[in-house]
Structure formats: C-alpha cells, structure tokens
Design a protein around this motif. Structure first.
Motif, PDB file in Angstrom:
ATOM      1  N   THR A 149       0.865  -1.181   0.000  1.00 49.80           N
ATOM      2  CA  THR A 149       0.000   0.000   0.000  1.00 49.80           C
ATOM      3  C   THR A 149       0.894   1.221   0.000  1.00 49.80           C
ATOM      4  O   THR A 149       1.853   1.302   0.769  1.00 49.80           O
TER       5      THR A 149
ATOM      6  N   LYS B  84       2.671   4.884   0.434  1.00 52.75           N
ATOM      7  CA  LYS B  84       2.791   5.808   1.561  1.00 52.75           C
ATOM      8  C   LYS B  84       2.021   7.098   1.283  1.00 52.75           C
ATOM      9  O   LYS B  84       1.481   7.704   2.184  1.00 52.75           O
ATOM     10  N   HIS B  85       2.032   7.544   0.050  1.00 53.24           N
ATOM     11  CA  HIS B  85       1.398   8.810  -0.312  1.00 53.24           C
ATOM     12  C   HIS B  85       0.185   8.528  -1.190  1.00 53.24           C
ATOM     13  O   HIS B  85       0.243   7.694  -2.075  1.00 53.24           O
ATOM     14  N   GLY B  86      -0.880   9.237  -0.961  1.00 50.05           N
ATOM     15  CA  GLY B  86      -2.098   9.010  -1.727  1.00 50.05           C
ATOM     16  C   GLY B  86      -2.883   7.878  -1.101  1.00 50.05           C
ATOM     17  O   GLY B  86      -2.347   7.017  -0.419  1.00 50.05           O
ATOM     18  N   SER B  87      -4.133   7.867  -1.301  1.00 40.34           N
ATOM     19  CA  SER B  87      -4.988   6.859  -0.691  1.00 40.34           C
ATOM     20  C   SER B  87      -5.068   5.629  -1.591  1.00 40.34           C
ATOM     21  O   SER B  87      -5.429   5.717  -2.762  1.00 40.34           O
ATOM     22  N   TRP B  88      -4.737   4.454  -1.038  1.00 38.42           N
ATOM     23  CA  TRP B  88      -4.836   3.222  -1.822  1.00 38.42           C
ATOM     24  C   TRP B  88      -6.282   2.951  -2.197  1.00 38.42           C
ATOM     25  O   TRP B  88      -6.559   2.383  -3.241  1.00 38.42           O
ATOM     26  N   LEU B  89      -7.223   3.385  -1.346  1.00 39.00           N
ATOM     27  CA  LEU B  89      -8.630   3.184  -1.674  1.00 39.00           C
ATOM     28  C   LEU B  89      -9.016   4.034  -2.883  1.00 39.00           C
ATOM     29  O   LEU B  89      -9.728   3.556  -3.775  1.00 39.00           O
ATOM     30  N   ASN B  90      -8.517   5.259  -2.943  1.00 39.17           N
ATOM     31  CA  ASN B  90      -8.777   6.099  -4.116  1.00 39.17           C
ATOM     32  C   ASN B  90      -8.189   5.456  -5.369  1.00 39.17           C
ATOM     33  O   ASN B  90      -8.803   5.487  -6.436  1.00 39.17           O
TER      34      ASN B  90
ATOM     35  N   GLU C  89     -10.454   2.691  -6.464  1.00 40.64           N
ATOM     36  CA  GLU C  89     -11.672   3.232  -7.078  1.00 40.64           C
ATOM     37  C   GLU C  89     -11.393   3.762  -8.479  1.00 40.64           C
ATOM     38  O   GLU C  89     -12.211   3.593  -9.393  1.00 40.64           O
TER      39      GLU C  89
ATOM     40  N   TRP D 163      -0.767  12.164  -8.691  1.00 37.45           N
ATOM     41  CA  TRP D 163      -1.631  12.917  -7.794  1.00 37.45           C
ATOM     42  C   TRP D 163      -1.451  14.404  -8.043  1.00 37.45           C
ATOM     43  O   TRP D 163      -0.338  14.899  -8.103  1.00 37.45           O
TER      44      TRP D 163
ATOM     45  N   ASN E 140      -0.969  19.521  -0.773  1.00 34.31           N
ATOM     46  CA  ASN E 140      -1.295  19.875   0.615  1.00 34.31           C
ATOM     47  C   ASN E 140      -1.981  21.238   0.680  1.00 34.31           C
ATOM     48  O   ASN E 140      -2.915  21.432   1.448  1.00 34.31           O
TER      49      ASN E 140
END
Length: 93
Positions: free
Chosen positions: A21, A23-29, A32, A73, A77
């Motif tokens: 998974t 470190k940066h960014g959402s794995w769920l995103n 999806e 991405w 921030n």
C-alpha cells in the motif's frame, strides 16, 4: 513463532497475502480509480456470461499491467488546506 508451534505458525503465514500500500495518496482512491477505468474501458457493454466476463477482465488486466503507468496525484497539501479547511486545525495568534 513465540505464540504458535512452528507448523501452526507456517500454516497461518501461508494463509496471508500481503499487498503493498503506497505511503502517499490513498490506496482506496487508487482502487476506485482503477475500477472506474475498468468499467469505462471493458465493462461498457453487455457481456453474455461469466466466462466471457472473466476472459475480458483478464485481457484488460494484462494490458493494463503491461502499461504500468503510475498514479499522478494533483491534489497538493495547499489544495487540501483550502478545500478541507474544516479538517485542518487553525492556529490562533
């Protein structure tokens, strides 16, 4: 090996499947996004049966994996602090 006998520990370990998974960014995103791409590129038509569906998705997956294009991405921030300001604490001076 501290909690179980070696054979039991190995049996449990063999049942695990570990996935990277980021470190940066959402794995769920990311998941999806991939599902959205799958639905637009592969599942945008009627598929007659489950066997054809499996073959189509496998072919799409092979092609997608061969490209190996990383996620880019664009939500910084600074953007997050503006859009999600309710979630970020403010410092009172």
């Amino acid at each position: 090996y501290k909690a179980f006998e070696p054979q039991e520990a190995r049996r449990i370990l063999d049942k695990l499947e570990i996935h990277y998974t980021p470190k940066h960014g959402s794995w769920l995103n990311m998941a999806e996004i991939e599902l959205s791409i799958l639905s637009r590129q592969c599942l945008d038509r009627r598929i007659p049966n489950q066997e054809v569906l499996k073959n189509e998705v496998a072919a799409w997956q092979d092609k997608r994996n061969s490209i190996s294009k990383p996620m880019e991405w664009q939500f910084t921030n600074q953007d997050a602090r503006v859009k999600l300001k309710k979630l970020y604490p403010t410092i009172q001076q």
